[in-house]
Design a protein around this motif. Structure first.
Motif, mmCIF file in Angstrom:
data_model
loop_
_atom_site.group_PDB
_atom_site.id
_atom_site.type_symbol
_atom_site.label_atom_id
_atom_site.label_comp_id
_atom_site.label_asym_id
_atom_site.label_seq_id
_atom_site.Cartn_x
_atom_site.Cartn_y
_atom_site.Cartn_z
ATOM 1 N N TYR A 163 40.504 27.875 50.089
ATOM 2 C CA TYR A 163 41.704 27.269 49.513
ATOM 3 C C TYR A 163 42.920 27.969 50.067
ATOM 4 N N SER A 201 39.204 32.148 53.302
ATOM 5 C CA SER A 201 40.538 31.783 52.824
ATOM 6 C C SER A 201 41.581 32.771 53.333
ATOM 7 N N SER A 228 33.663 32.654 50.262
ATOM 8 C CA SER A 228 34.901 31.893 50.435
ATOM 9 C C SER A 228 36.135 32.774 50.611
ATOM 10 N N VAL A 229 36.158 33.922 49.918
ATOM 11 C CA VAL A 229 37.367 34.752 49.968
ATOM 12 C C VAL A 229 37.738 35.152 51.400
ATOM 13 N N PHE A 261 36.439 29.924 40.403
ATOM 14 C CA PHE A 261 34.989 29.759 40.335
ATOM 15 C C PHE A 261 34.463 30.141 38.958
ATOM 16 N N VAL A 274 44.159 35.999 46.929
ATOM 17 C CA VAL A 274 43.035 35.086 47.139
ATOM 18 C C VAL A 274 41.888 35.448 46.212
ATOM 19 N N ARG A 323 29.602 31.950 46.136
ATOM 20 C CA ARG A 323 30.774 31.226 46.626
ATOM 21 C C ARG A 323 31.964 32.153 46.791
ATOM 22 N N ILE A 324 32.162 33.040 45.811
ATOM 23 C CA ILE A 324 33.307 33.951 45.892
ATOM 24 C C ILE A 324 33.167 34.844 47.118
ATOM 25 N N HIS A 356 34.173 27.441 50.264
ATOM 26 C CA HIS A 356 35.252 26.535 49.871
ATOM 27 C C HIS A 356 36.590 27.248 49.983
ATOM 28 N N HIS A 365 42.025 23.688 39.030
ATOM 29 C CA HIS A 365 42.930 24.424 39.912
ATOM 30 C C HIS A 365 44.187 24.842 39.175
ATOM 31 N N HIS A 409 42.706 34.407 42.619
ATOM 32 C CA HIS A 409 42.666 32.945 42.501
ATOM 33 C C HIS A 409 41.236 32.420 42.549
ATOM 34 N N HIS A 410 40.467 32.844 43.578
ATOM 35 C CA HIS A 410 39.108 32.328 43.737
ATOM 36 C C HIS A 410 38.222 32.744 42.578
#
Lengths: 271, 173
Positions: free
Chosen positions: B34, B153, B149-150, B129, B121, B145-146, B32, B73, B124-125
């Motif tokens: 962002y 992103s 996703s990092v 999460f 990032v 996910r982290i 995911h 968020h 934030h992530h």
């Protein structure tokens, strides 16, 4: 008083951070209970409008698939119609019975499948007769429950939501279970609370149960792909593949239960 | 172009890109990305702390409006805003920014920016999460996910930065 003011001024950065973070967590905690998750109607309308514009564009790229799905559904409905035409008796039955469910077609304007709690936004709202707690289905299977309604849009709590629970029934054994998402994959869900004596096979069909006030009975939910006996406790869990493909969802039907107010007043007597 | 107008323009552009395009990219369910946090990253370096926090909070809340997750968020982006001054201090060491108004690739080198992006990032992530797992008890999946996703992103943000770098007047998103 002066020293307090000095303290606030000195640490305003951290204090403001704590304040904002508390607001965020309160909002987040509040939204966990979906009955209280009411977005401000105007905001939801504005957001819905924006998603509607963007999905109008992307819809063109899927016309082919959507057409095919609609054609398949038409064929199935025609087949049903031919069955009822054959036997006059059934036709009579249908005519005499009251219409309990009304189906309102709607277009999906936004849809998520990757979050822990997924919502779908459709382009029908209060003015079209949509109300919270109505069931939503696609031509393939069940989709979710209306969570919130604005004037022209509605948000649906999809099956892919950590709070989603649906009463289901195995087609073969008639046994009941409750469907939760449980996996983070948008194709699969878990049916829990299955008595251990129930024999399940891969490919068994799972339908909605008659005890749901949201969905009509016998709607397609999915098929069993994996059964896992759980050691602790006396109840089994089955992994099912959703009949609905949430990633390509375009058109859905919202189900209005004509007898809902009757059922609600009956249920209110028990409280 | 006026600096404030530039920030507003970048804000709208990033939010639209996030909610209309990036949120619909499906990469296996765990990824995911962002990119909207680039707005907070690009705010003036010596911006007063309270402005930074308020802007971070409202950016997150705007995204929340679209994803139907009030507070999620907003909380994560506020945390990023809190950490940003420290991140800049840590990465730059003794480097001073007298001539630099806001972080940009024209005046700062790519390595500095890559480190800055990775740090932002990640912060934030992680908080995003973590806020999610706090409420949903899926910690193992959240870590996955982290990890997945990092990098995506960071990659997307660096691409955005380089796309809009070429314009020397600084009309990047």
């Amino acid at each position: 008083m002066y020293s307090l003011w000095r303290f606030i001024l000195k640490h305003h950065f951290v204090i403001l951070f704590v304040l904002l973070e508390v607001v965020s967590i309160l909002l987040l905690a509040r939204s966990q209970n979906y009955h209280r998750n009411r977005m401000v109607n105007t905001t939801s309308d504005a957001v819905g409008q924006m998603y509607a514009w963007s999905s109008e564009l992307s819809d063109y790229f899927r016309l082919n698939k959507t057409n095919r799905q609609l054609a398949e559904e038409n064929a199935w409905l025609r087949q049903q119609l031919s069955i009822t035409n054959d036997t006059t008796q059934i036709t009579y039955d249908i005519l005499e019975r009251d219409t309990i469910y009304e189906y309102i077609p709607a277009r999906v304007v936004n849809n998520s499948i990757g979050q822990v709690n997924n919502y779908i936004i459709i382009d029908k709202g209060k003015v079209d007769g949509i109300e919270p707690d109505m069931g939503v289905i696609s031509s393939d299977g069940i989709v979710g429950v209306v969570a919130d309604v604005s004037r022209h849009y509605a948000s649906i709590l999809s099956l892919l939501h950590s709070n989603s629970v649906v009463g289901v029934r195995f087609k073969n054994s008639q046994e009941l279970g409750s469907l939760k998402w449980g996996t983070s994959n948008y194709r699969y869900g878990l049916v829990e609370d299955i008595p251990t004596h129930v024999i399940m096979h891969e490919g068994d069909t799972v339908l909605t149960s008659a005890y749901s006030f949201i969905y009509p009975e016998d709607l397609m939910v999915g098929t069993v792909v994996d059964t896992r006996p759980v050691n602790s406790g006396a109840l089994n869990t089955a992994k099912i593949r959703f009949a609905t493909d949430f990633a390509t969802l375009r058109y859905v039907y919202v189900i209005r239960n004509m007898h809902k107010s009757e059922l609600d007043s009956l249920k209110a007597n028990f409280r | 172009m006026n600096r404030t107008a530039l920030h507003i323009f970048r804000f709208i552009g990033l939010v639209l890109l996030q909610v209309l395009v990036i949120n619909h990219v499906r990469l296996g369910g765990y990824v995911h990305p962002y990119i909207y946090l680039l707005f907070v990253m690009m705010l003036p370096i010596y911006m007063p702390g309270w402005q930074l926090l308020m802007l971070g909070f409202s950016t997150g809340l705007t995204i929340d409006l679209f994803t139907g997750t009030p507070g999620l968020h907003a909380g994560a982006t506020t945390f990023l805003a809190l950490c940003r001054p420290a991140i800049i201090r840590l990465i730059s060491g003794t480097q001073k920014f007298e001539s630099i108004h806001e972080p940009n690739l024209n005046q700062l080198d790519g390595v500095w920016f890559l480190r800055y992006t990775i740090a932002c990032v990640f912060v934030h992530h992680f908080s995003l999460f973590f806020l999610e797992s706090f409420s949903f008890h899926l910690f193992g999946q959240i870590m996955l996910r982290i990890v997945l996703s990092v990098p995506i992103s960071v990659f997307l943000i660096m691409i955005l930065l380089f796309i809009f770098k070429s314009n020397k007047k600084g009309v990047e998103r």
